[in-house]
Design a protein around this motif. Sequence first.
Motif, PDB file in Angstrom:
ATOM      1  N   GLN A 132       0.827  -1.200   0.000  1.00 22.15           N
ATOM      2  CA  GLN A 132       0.000   0.000   0.000  1.00 22.15           C
ATOM      3  C   GLN A 132       0.865   1.255   0.000  1.00 22.15           C
ATOM      4  O   GLN A 132       2.017   1.233   0.427  1.00 22.15           O
ATOM      5  N   THR A 145      -5.438   9.397   0.802  1.00 22.13           N
ATOM      6  CA  THR A 145      -5.679   8.336  -0.154  1.00 22.13           C
ATOM      7  C   THR A 145      -4.794   7.144   0.174  1.00 22.13           C
ATOM      8  O   THR A 145      -3.606   7.309   0.479  1.00 22.13           O
ATOM      9  N   THR A 147      -3.717   3.615  -1.680  1.00 22.37           N
ATOM     10  CA  THR A 147      -3.779   2.796  -2.884  1.00 22.37           C
ATOM     11  C   THR A 147      -3.158   1.444  -2.586  1.00 22.37           C
ATOM     12  O   THR A 147      -2.094   1.353  -1.963  1.00 22.37           O
ATOM     13  N   SER A 148      -3.841   0.372  -3.018  1.00 25.52           N
ATOM     14  CA  SER A 148      -3.408  -0.997  -2.742  1.00 25.52           C
ATOM     15  C   SER A 148      -3.202  -1.750  -4.043  1.00 25.52           C
ATOM     16  O   SER A 148      -3.797  -1.423  -5.073  1.00 25.52           O
ATOM     17  N   GLN A 149      -2.385  -2.785  -3.952  1.00 25.36           N
ATOM     18  CA  GLN A 149      -2.105  -3.642  -5.100  1.00 25.36           C
ATOM     19  C   GLN A 149      -2.303  -5.099  -4.685  1.00 25.36           C
ATOM     20  O   GLN A 149      -1.349  -5.775  -4.283  1.00 25.36           O
ATOM     21  N   ASN A 277      -8.373  -0.021  -1.220  1.00 27.15           N
ATOM     22  CA  ASN A 277      -8.164   1.192  -2.013  1.00 27.15           C
ATOM     23  C   ASN A 277      -9.160   2.240  -1.519  1.00 27.15           C
ATOM     24  O   ASN A 277     -10.331   2.225  -1.911  1.00 27.15           O
ATOM     25  N   LYS A 279     -10.216   6.321  -0.239  1.00 30.63           N
ATOM     26  CA  LYS A 279      -9.989   7.750  -0.401  1.00 30.63           C
ATOM     27  C   LYS A 279     -10.957   8.490   0.509  1.00 30.63           C
ATOM     28  O   LYS A 279     -12.141   8.159   0.570  1.00 30.63           O
TER      29      LYS A 279
END
Length: 417
Positions: A132, A145, A147-149, A277, A279
């Motif tokens: 992340q 925010t 963001t993840s993968q 993910n 925000k």
Amino acid sequence: MGCGQSSSGAAPRPVGGAAVAGPQEPKYAGPPVTYNIVNIEVPHEAQTGLIFSPQTEFKTLTGTVYLPALTNMYGLGFRMSTFNVSPGSMTASGFVSFKVESKLKTQGIFHQVPEEERGKWALNMVKTCIPQQVFGTGLLQIGGTVTSQPIHILQTIEKISCDGGRLIGIEVTGGSFSGASAAPVSATMGMGTQPSMMLYGHSPNTLLCADIFYEMPTSPSGEKYIYQIVPAKMTAILKTLTGAIGGSWTVTLDWVNIIGPYLAQGWRLVEIFLDQNNKSFSDNAFMATKITSEVGAMFIFEKPASKLNDNTPVYEAKMVEYKAPGKMRMAGIGKTTIDVTPNWDSVIAQQGQNGWEVVRILQTPATVFKQSLSMSPEFGWLHYIYFQRKIIQAAPEPEKSEEPPAPVMPPQEQETA
């Protein structure tokens, strides 16, 4: 997503919708679902140095704590429907330094299988990590925010499919957070999107741990399963005068139009996973009147490979809203204790009487407070509980057969003498 072949990620043509819970549901023609729920409380801890420290560590749960109890249920004639981690209690303390001690409730929800299906599947678990990045929106700004993968999750589902296994669910069980955001603390404890002050910038070294539960056949069956993963977004809006405790929530997740088209073409809902993910943003930095959170989700569907081109509907689904009761206590300077009592076991059991099998208990950010000005305010933490069951057409009533009319004999002429 499947072994050697993949089906399109685009949603198929809508041919019907999912069944939505109604006030009075007709009696189900199929068998009821008998549940057995395994609850294990696990101590959990988070620790930082300074309140704006660049590192926040959360201990990840280890499967050895709960996995033996879960696998034991398969020998008793049950299979797992879902696995859930929910907060039981949390104590946060400190000003310059920050410490969170909690008890998490791990819960395996099982359904009983017919005698002829006992022993055909074995429960397995693999741990995964989700990289992340946390990015602050600005100096002392409310929001940020994440963001993840979830690449390893997708790879694991592909491998499960190739090996002939079946996915059960994915659950976040801990992690290591970098950055000065308080958001991971509130998200972990289920207290929703509370205002947090973040330093401008991002943290590249963040890992979130999760457990992937799946089943493997105890003997080769020859059948393999294909998976479809559909991205979605849950939006939660908190309106408040101060940006503090209290306010009114609006949560939006268009699950009917996501699930309905797939069920209508023969797919089965397996999991709804919040992919982290996220925000969040506000209309003002301090005196915010509206705080918006956008939470990413993955709807995961399953279909036997042998039925890939068969679009006959097999399942129907519904969602039940549930507010888990909780209470917040402020004890001493800088010390707050939060207790959450899920108590949804009876709701799940009641739905099982009408054939509904639980798929996922989905946490939302919404926490509705009562008596928010009290030193011990009570609240309800909103959850969405998703169920599905096989479609069973009621047997048609036999047609009434009418007796054919008696033959009418023509009048006989009397013989004349």
